[in-house]
Each structure stands twice: as structure tokens, then as C-alpha cells.
Design a protein around this motif. Structure first.
Motif, PDB file in Angstrom:
ATOM      1  N   ARG A 160      10.394 -13.805  -5.124  1.00  0.00           N
ATOM      2  CA  ARG A 160      11.598 -14.208  -5.866  1.00  0.00           C
ATOM      3  C   ARG A 160      12.161 -15.456  -5.210  1.00  0.00           C
ATOM      4  NH1 ARG A 160      15.506  -9.386  -6.364  1.00  0.00           N
ATOM      5  NH2 ARG A 160      15.515  -9.653  -4.101  1.00  0.00           N
ATOM      6  N   LEU A 209      -6.867   9.614  -6.231  1.00  0.00           N
ATOM      7  CA  LEU A 209      -6.642   8.413  -7.048  1.00  0.00           C
ATOM      8  C   LEU A 209      -5.228   7.895  -6.806  1.00  0.00           C
ATOM      9  CD1 LEU A 209      -8.244   9.307 -10.505  1.00  0.00           C
ATOM     10  CD2 LEU A 209      -8.858   7.378  -9.045  1.00  0.00           C
ATOM     11  N   PRO A 210      -5.070   6.593  -6.543  1.00  0.00           N
ATOM     12  CA  PRO A 210      -3.729   6.039  -6.319  1.00  0.00           C
ATOM     13  C   PRO A 210      -2.836   6.227  -7.542  1.00  0.00           C
ATOM     14  CG  PRO A 210      -5.413   4.478  -5.672  1.00  0.00           C
ATOM     15  CD  PRO A 210      -6.104   5.582  -6.411  1.00  0.00           C
ATOM     16  N   GLN A 211      -1.587   6.504  -7.277  1.00  0.00           N
ATOM     17  CA  GLN A 211      -0.589   6.637  -8.343  1.00  0.00           C
ATOM     18  C   GLN A 211       0.453   5.541  -8.158  1.00  0.00           C
ATOM     19  OE1 GLN A 211      -1.102   8.920 -10.667  1.00  0.00           O
ATOM     20  NE2 GLN A 211      -2.848   9.791  -9.564  1.00  0.00           N
ATOM     21  N   PRO A 212       1.076   5.078  -9.255  1.00  0.00           N
ATOM     22  CA  PRO A 212       2.137   4.080  -9.103  1.00  0.00           C
ATOM     23  C   PRO A 212       3.238   4.615  -8.193  1.00  0.00           C
ATOM     24  CG  PRO A 212       1.535   4.331 -11.398  1.00  0.00           C
ATOM     25  CD  PRO A 212       0.831   5.427 -10.652  1.00  0.00           C
ATOM     26  N   GLY A 213       3.857   3.723  -7.469  1.00  0.00           N
ATOM     27  CA  GLY A 213       4.912   4.109  -6.518  1.00  0.00           C
ATOM     28  C   GLY A 213       4.704   3.330  -5.242  1.00  0.00           C
ATOM     29  N   ASP A 214       5.552   2.337  -5.023  1.00  0.00           N
ATOM     30  CA  ASP A 214       5.455   1.497  -3.817  1.00  0.00           C
ATOM     31  C   ASP A 214       4.141   0.736  -3.737  1.00  0.00           C
ATOM     32  OD1 ASP A 214       7.972   2.314  -3.020  1.00  0.00           O
ATOM     33  OD2 ASP A 214       7.172   4.026  -1.911  1.00  0.00           O
ATOM     34  N   LEU A 215       3.553   0.421  -4.886  1.00  0.00           N
ATOM     35  CA  LEU A 215       2.323  -0.378  -4.866  1.00  0.00           C
ATOM     36  C   LEU A 215       2.603  -1.834  -5.183  1.00  0.00           C
ATOM     37  CD1 LEU A 215      -0.249   2.053  -6.500  1.00  0.00           C
ATOM     38  CD2 LEU A 215       0.100   1.538  -4.091  1.00  0.00           C
ATOM     39  N   ALA A 216       3.879  -2.207  -5.208  1.00  0.00           N
ATOM     40  CA  ALA A 216       4.267  -3.607  -5.352  1.00  0.00           C
ATOM     41  C   ALA A 216       5.687  -3.732  -4.813  1.00  0.00           C
ATOM     42  CB  ALA A 216       4.217  -4.055  -6.812  1.00  0.00           C
ATOM     43  N   THR A 217       5.946  -4.820  -4.135  1.00  0.00           N
ATOM     44  CA  THR A 217       7.272  -5.011  -3.547  1.00  0.00           C
ATOM     45  C   THR A 217       7.841  -6.349  -3.998  1.00  0.00           C
ATOM     46  OG1 THR A 217       6.312  -6.066  -1.603  1.00  0.00           O
ATOM     47  CG2 THR A 217       6.654  -3.684  -1.488  1.00  0.00           C
ATOM     48  N   ILE A 218       9.175  -6.519  -3.829  1.00  0.00           N
ATOM     49  CA  ILE A 218       9.823  -7.798  -4.132  1.00  0.00           C
ATOM     50  C   ILE A 218      10.195  -8.462  -2.818  1.00  0.00           C
ATOM     51  CG2 ILE A 218      11.830  -8.908  -5.169  1.00  0.00           C
ATOM     52  CD1 ILE A 218      11.836  -6.817  -7.328  1.00  0.00           C
ATOM     53  N   LYS A 219       9.888  -9.744  -2.707  1.00  0.00           N
ATOM     54  CA  LYS A 219      10.182 -10.481  -1.470  1.00  0.00           C
ATOM     55  C   LYS A 219      10.901 -11.782  -1.822  1.00  0.00           C
ATOM     56  CE  LYS A 219       6.963 -12.958   0.634  1.00  0.00           C
ATOM     57  NZ  LYS A 219       5.777 -13.386   1.411  1.00  0.00           N
ATOM     58  N   ASP A 220      12.035 -12.057  -1.186  1.00  0.00           N
ATOM     59  CA  ASP A 220      12.734 -13.328  -1.398  1.00  0.00           C
ATOM     60  C   ASP A 220      12.025 -14.424  -0.623  1.00  0.00           C
ATOM     61  OD1 ASP A 220      14.885 -12.663  -3.170  1.00  0.00           O
ATOM     62  OD2 ASP A 220      15.698 -11.452  -1.541  1.00  0.00           O
ATOM     63  N   VAL A 221      11.787 -15.538  -1.297  1.00  0.00           N
ATOM     64  CA  VAL A 221      11.011 -16.625  -0.706  1.00  0.00           C
ATOM     65  C   VAL A 221      11.811 -17.922  -0.812  1.00  0.00           C
ATOM     66  CG1 VAL A 221       8.879 -17.953  -0.866  1.00  0.00           C
ATOM     67  CG2 VAL A 221       8.852 -15.509  -1.355  1.00  0.00           C
ATOM     68  N   ARG A 279       8.304  -5.985 -11.811  1.00  0.00           N
ATOM     69  CA  ARG A 279       7.816  -5.318 -10.602  1.00  0.00           C
ATOM     70  C   ARG A 279       6.960  -4.101 -10.993  1.00  0.00           C
ATOM     71  NH1 ARG A 279       7.615  -1.499  -7.266  1.00  0.00           N
ATOM     72  NH2 ARG A 279       8.782  -0.145  -8.656  1.00  0.00           N
ATOM     73  N   VAL A 326      -0.916  -4.611  -0.524  1.00  0.00           N
ATOM     74  CA  VAL A 326       0.068  -4.337  -1.590  1.00  0.00           C
ATOM     75  C   VAL A 326       0.658  -5.663  -2.047  1.00  0.00           C
ATOM     76  CG1 VAL A 326       2.329  -3.316  -2.064  1.00  0.00           C
ATOM     77  CG2 VAL A 326       0.609  -2.026  -0.772  1.00  0.00           C
ATOM     78  N   PRO A 327       0.567  -5.985  -3.342  1.00  0.00           N
ATOM     79  CA  PRO A 327       1.027  -7.309  -3.799  1.00  0.00           C
ATOM     80  C   PRO A 327       2.548  -7.428  -3.773  1.00  0.00           C
ATOM     81  CG  PRO A 327       0.282  -5.992  -5.656  1.00  0.00           C
ATOM     82  CD  PRO A 327      -0.026  -5.195  -4.428  1.00  0.00           C
ATOM     83  N   GLU A 328       3.012  -8.659  -3.595  1.00  0.00           N
ATOM     84  CA  GLU A 328       4.449  -8.938  -3.541  1.00  0.00           C
ATOM     85  C   GLU A 328       4.863  -9.762  -4.745  1.00  0.00           C
ATOM     86  OE1 GLU A 328       4.515 -10.959   0.210  1.00  0.00           O
ATOM     87  OE2 GLU A 328       5.289  -9.179   1.246  1.00  0.00           O
ATOM     88  N   LEU A 329       5.992  -9.385  -5.333  1.00  0.00           N
ATOM     89  CA  LEU A 329       6.605 -10.210  -6.362  1.00  0.00           C
ATOM     90  C   LEU A 329       7.571 -11.139  -5.648  1.00  0.00           C
ATOM     91  CD1 LEU A 329       6.803 -10.663  -9.451  1.00  0.00           C
ATOM     92  CD2 LEU A 329       8.686  -9.020  -9.471  1.00  0.00           C
ATOM     93  N   THR A 349      -2.337  -0.769  -9.483  1.00  0.00           N
ATOM     94  CA  THR A 349      -2.844   0.605  -9.567  1.00  0.00           C
ATOM     95  C   THR A 349      -4.184   0.644 -10.293  1.00  0.00           C
ATOM     96  OG1 THR A 349      -0.580   1.445  -9.582  1.00  0.00           O
ATOM     97  CG2 THR A 349      -2.299   2.950 -10.328  1.00  0.00           C
ATOM     98  N   MET A 408     -12.841   9.087  -5.786  1.00  0.00           N
ATOM     99  CA  MET A 408     -11.394   9.325  -5.619  1.00  0.00           C
ATOM    100  C   MET A 408     -10.926  10.434  -6.552  1.00  0.00           C
ATOM    101  SD  MET A 408      -9.632   5.581  -5.031  1.00  0.00           S
ATOM    102  CE  MET A 408     -10.599   4.605  -6.172  1.00  0.00           C
ATOM    103  N   ARG A 438      -7.562   1.915  -8.472  1.00  0.00           N
ATOM    104  CA  ARG A 438      -8.281   3.084  -9.005  1.00  0.00           C
ATOM    105  C   ARG A 438      -9.737   2.759  -9.312  1.00  0.00           C
ATOM    106  NH1 ARG A 438      -4.529   7.235 -11.369  1.00  0.00           N
ATOM    107  NH2 ARG A 438      -5.929   7.482 -13.116  1.00  0.00           N
ATOM    108  N   GLU A 440       2.960  -3.428 -10.308  1.00  0.00           N
ATOM    109  CA  GLU A 440       2.492  -2.173  -9.718  1.00  0.00           C
ATOM    110  C   GLU A 440       1.406  -1.526 -10.592  1.00  0.00           C
ATOM    111  OE1 GLU A 440       5.252   1.283  -9.527  1.00  0.00           O
ATOM    112  OE2 GLU A 440       4.903   1.016  -7.394  1.00  0.00           O
TER     113      GLU A 440
END
Lengths: 93, 158
Positions: free
Chosen positions: B32, A57-69, B8, B27-30, B16, A51, B20, B12
Motif C-alpha cells: 500500500r 490442503l492450505p485454507q484461506p486465512g493469513d495467506l496474504a498480508t498488507i504492507k505500507d510501502v 487482500r 506469503v504474498p504482500e499487498l 491459496t 495434501m 494447493r 489470498e
């Protein structure tokens, strides 16, 4: 012959035609992912090197999301059987 | 103590690091919850041998708000970090869950797992020290690189 899964800094230096010191500088700068296996020994996963070489190589940015549960929060024990305290001989709980 | 936004970003950063190294996972989810609790849990498959299955790293945490407001800071309430080295048939893990139970039974909040042979531990739970997810990734990836013993015999059984 099977490719090595992990490369030494010297292996990477040969592949890139640079010095080992340059590779170590890339590692210390966080530009080349490497795993520290002891105080002075690093290994670079081949996937990381590929890579890095391809500039993907992956960069931080949209690599984790928040979801209401809804509902209760699941615990983390994952069906683990919890241990019981060992009792001294003759003692009672 | 971190805020929700910082958690969050932290998730991330963890993702990452693993991406790498060539790990694959959605893509993991936090998550709430209505109570304000935040939780994540994901399993990353590491590259390399996939016989009988790829080696995996699981990272899972639960964070509780310190105050009952949206802007609250959070404290880590539980964690579970697992490395299952399927190709070498072994496992290492750092856990901090069921704190009330472990505090009552053993006067500790955290424990570890260590299986030189997967599924056949000499001890089901070992005493350990609290670790964070970054330390766990460092420990697990070093084991992933190195063969040999996990050092279970050096740990203290509960």
C-alpha cells in the motif's frame, strides 16, 4: 519407476478405493484441487493429491498480508523492451 | 469494483489456489503506497522437475483508487502474469502495463508473450485480450500439465 506428476481422476479413484464419479464430485465441490486441461479432462497434481490425502490442503486465512510501502510505485514492465509500431513503406513518423 | 479488503482477500485466494497445487513461495504482500495505490507481485515455483529450474508463475497487479478516500473502490491499472516453463524451455505471458504507450503505438491496452523456445520468440509482443489472474492461472496450469506447442503461431504479432 518415476512417479507420475499428474494423476487422472481414475488414478485417484484407485488410490482412494472410490469410484471415478466420487473423485469428480470432489473436484467439482472444490475439495480436491484439479487442473482442467480441456472441457472434460482434469488432472490432479500429485502434490495436491498428497495434501488432500493427508488433510493438509492450505485454507484461506493469513495467506496474504498488507504492507505500507514508501516511495514510488514500481511498474510491472520488468525491463521489457517495448515494441515500436511497424511503419508502412515510405511513411514518416 | 473491489475495495481494499476485497483485494487482500482476492490475493489470498490466488495464493491459496497455487499453494494447493503444491507451489512454493513466501506469503504474498499487498503493498500500500502513500498515493493509495495497491500493488502485489510474487513468483510461485511449481512442483515437479527443477532442471534447469522449476517452472514458475508470476502474478503482479497494480490497483488505483477511484476516489481519494480510504474507503475507495479500486480499479486494476496494470497487470503482468507470466508462466516460465524452465523444464520445457518455453514461456507464455499476459500483460497489461504501460497503457499510455501501447494505446499510443498500437491502440490497445494489453498484449501477450509467447515463446516456444525461451528467449527466442518469433515475435516480441502479440495482440491479446484482457485476462484476469484466475484465467491466467487456469491457462498456465493447463500448459504446465500438457506438453506440446504453446500455439504461438496462431497469435497476431504487433
Amino acid at each position: 519407476m518415476q512417479e507420475k506428476q499428474f494423476l487422472s481422476p481414475a488414478d485417484v479413484a484407485r488410490e482412494l478405493s472410490v469410484s471415478t464419479a466420487t473423485v469428480l464430485r470432489l473436484i467439482h465441490a472444490g475439495q480436491l484441487p484439479a487442473i482442467r486441461v480441456s472441457e472434460r479432462i482434469y488432472r490432479i497434481p500429485r502434490a495436491s493429491f498428497e495434501m488432500f490425502s493427508a488433510g493438509t490442503l492450505p485454507q484461506p486465512g493469513d495467506l496474504a498480508t498488507i504492507k505500507d510501502v514508501a516511495g514510488p510505485v514500481p511498474g510491472l514492465s520488468a525491463d521489457e523492451i517495448l515494441p515500436r509500431r511497424k511503419l508502412a513503406a515510405g511513411s514518416r513518423r | 469494483m473491489p475495495t481494499q479488503r476485497q483485494l487482500r482477500e482476492r490475493l489470498e485466494t490466488l495464493a491459496t489456489i497455487l499453494y494447493r497445487y503444491g507451489a512454493t513461495f513466501p506469503v504474498p504482500e499487498l503493498e500500500r503506497y502513500a498515493s493509495g495505490t495497491l500493488r502485489f507481485s510474487f513468483i510461485a515455483e511449481l512442483p515437479g522437475s527443477d532442471t534447469p529450474q522449476p517452472a514458475t508463475i508470476r502474478l503482479a497487479e497494480i490497483w488505483e483508487p477511484v476516489l481519494a478516500t480510504d474507503a475507495s473502490d479500486y480499479r486494476r491499472a496494470e497487470y503482468a502474469y507470466d508462466f516460465v516453463d524452465h523444464p520445457r524451455n518455453r514461456r507464455r505471458a499476459f500483460h497489461g502495463h504501460d497503457p499510455d504507450y501501447f494505446a499510443h503505438e498500437f491502440a490497445v491496452l494489453v498484449h501477450e508473450h509467447c515463446e516456444e523456445t525461451l528467449g527466442s520468440p518469433d515475435c516480441s509482443h502479440y495482440f491479446g485480450l484482457p485476462v484476469d489472474a484466475f484465467e491466467a492461472i487456469d491457462a498456465f496450469t493447463a500448459l504446465w500439465v500438457l506438453g506440446g506447442s504453446l500455439g504461438c503461431a496462431d497469435l497476431r504479432c504487433m
